[in-house]
Design a protein around this motif. Structure first.
Motif, PDB file in Angstrom:
ATOM      1  N   ASP A  13     -50.965  -7.839-108.252  1.00 38.17           N
ATOM      2  CA  ASP A  13     -51.151  -6.418-108.496  1.00 38.17           C
ATOM      3  C   ASP A  13     -52.190  -5.902-107.511  1.00 38.17           C
ATOM      4  N   GLY A  14     -51.921  -4.791-106.854  1.00 35.96           N
ATOM      5  CA  GLY A  14     -52.898  -4.226-105.926  1.00 35.96           C
ATOM      6  C   GLY A  14     -52.577  -4.596-104.488  1.00 35.96           C
ATOM      7  N   PRO A  15     -53.484  -4.232-103.576  1.00 37.29           N
ATOM      8  CA  PRO A  15     -53.218  -4.446-102.152  1.00 37.29           C
ATOM      9  C   PRO A  15     -53.141  -5.932-101.804  1.00 37.29           C
ATOM     10  N   ALA A  16     -52.180  -6.254-100.967  1.00 31.50           N
ATOM     11  CA  ALA A  16     -52.020  -7.629-100.504  1.00 31.50           C
ATOM     12  C   ALA A  16     -51.312  -7.597 -99.148  1.00 31.50           C
ATOM     13  N   PRO A  17     -51.605  -8.560 -98.304  1.00 26.91           N
ATOM     14  CA  PRO A  17     -50.936  -8.593 -96.997  1.00 26.91           C
ATOM     15  C   PRO A  17     -49.490  -9.065 -97.133  1.00 26.91           C
ATOM     16  N   LEU A  18     -48.659  -8.649 -96.183  1.00 25.24           N
ATOM     17  CA  LEU A  18     -47.290  -9.154 -96.119  1.00 25.24           C
ATOM     18  C   LEU A  18     -47.377 -10.622 -95.730  1.00 25.24           C
ATOM     19  N   THR A  19     -46.887 -11.492 -96.592  1.00 26.55           N
ATOM     20  CA  THR A  19     -46.959 -12.926 -96.364  1.00 26.55           C
ATOM     21  C   THR A  19     -45.643 -13.547 -96.789  1.00 26.55           C
ATOM     22  N   GLU A  20     -45.083 -14.370 -95.923  1.00 31.23           N
ATOM     23  CA  GLU A  20     -43.826 -15.036 -96.236  1.00 31.23           C
ATOM     24  C   GLU A  20     -44.094 -16.460 -96.712  1.00 31.23           C
ATOM     25  N   PHE A  21     -43.367 -16.873 -97.739  1.00 33.37           N
ATOM     26  CA  PHE A  21     -43.458 -18.220 -98.284  1.00 33.37           C
ATOM     27  C   PHE A  21     -42.074 -18.852 -98.259  1.00 33.37           C
ATOM     28  N   THR A  22     -42.032 -20.164 -98.196  1.00 32.09           N
ATOM     29  CA  THR A  22     -40.777 -20.883 -98.296  1.00 32.09           C
ATOM     30  C   THR A  22     -40.798 -21.734 -99.568  1.00 32.09           C
TER      31      THR A  22
END
Length: 191
Positions: A160-169
């Motif tokens: 919830d709230g601001p977070a960076p765009l991050t990709e996970f596998t």
């Protein structure tokens, strides 16, 4: 090199608040605590045990550290989980605690910057505010989400709230006998 892994119990609607007990976390008037206990089974216990066997230090936010301190610091029940919890190096991130002396092998840190300076394997259980801060700082490397098959409608959500765009596998996924999904993800792109 530092690596931070998070294990978080969540509902289908993303609530992570108060999975263990009704009185665990009533902030914001949350009255639906204890939703996770009915999904405990042998498969989930074995998977959580595998995670503990990997070793490394533990990392907590203040509220979770204080809750765990009350439960584990003076426990002498012969349970291997108790022995692990008490023997492990524990870091607690807090701007308000005066010391971390209440639980053996605990070290007080003041910020995510202090966390970033650590080396080795670190694991976080619970501590949603800390997890959000670590994610925002680009410090989360692995997430294990234990998704329980229910919705509770309200309560604190994980990201919830601001977070960076991050990709996970997706590294692994299993289903427990009671219908929970244990999914482990590793970050593949920098935050």
């Amino acid at each position: 090199m530092r690596s931070i892994s998070v294990t978080m119990f969540t509902t289908l609607d993303g609530v992570v608040q108060g999975p263990g007990r009704a009185d665990e976390d009533t902030r914001g008037g949350f009255t639906r605590g204890g939703w996770g206990a009915r999904y405990d089974d042998e498969v989930l216990a074995a998977e959580m045990g595998r995670g503990m066997a990997q070793g490394g230090a533990m990392l907590f936010g203040r509220r979770t550290w204080q809750d765990f301190t009350a439960a584990w610091a003076s426990a002498t029940d012969g349970n291997p989980f108790t022995a692990h919890m008490n023997a492990a190096r524990k870091y607690v991130v807090s701007r308000t605690l005066d010391s971390a002396d209440a639980w053996q092998n605990s070290v007080l840190l003041r910020s995510t910057g202090d966390v970033a300076a650590l080396d080795g394997e670190l694991s976080v259980i619970g501590s949603v505010a800390l997890v959000r801060s670590l994610h925002a700082a680009g410090l989360l490397d692995r997430c294990t989400l234990v998704v329980h098959p229910l919705t509770v409608g309200s309560g604190a959500r994980l990201f919830d709230g601001p977070a960076p765009l991050t990709e996970f596998t997706l590294d692994s996924c299993l289903t427990t006998g009671k219908g929970s999904i244990v999914a482990t993800y590793t970050r593949v792109s920098p935050a």
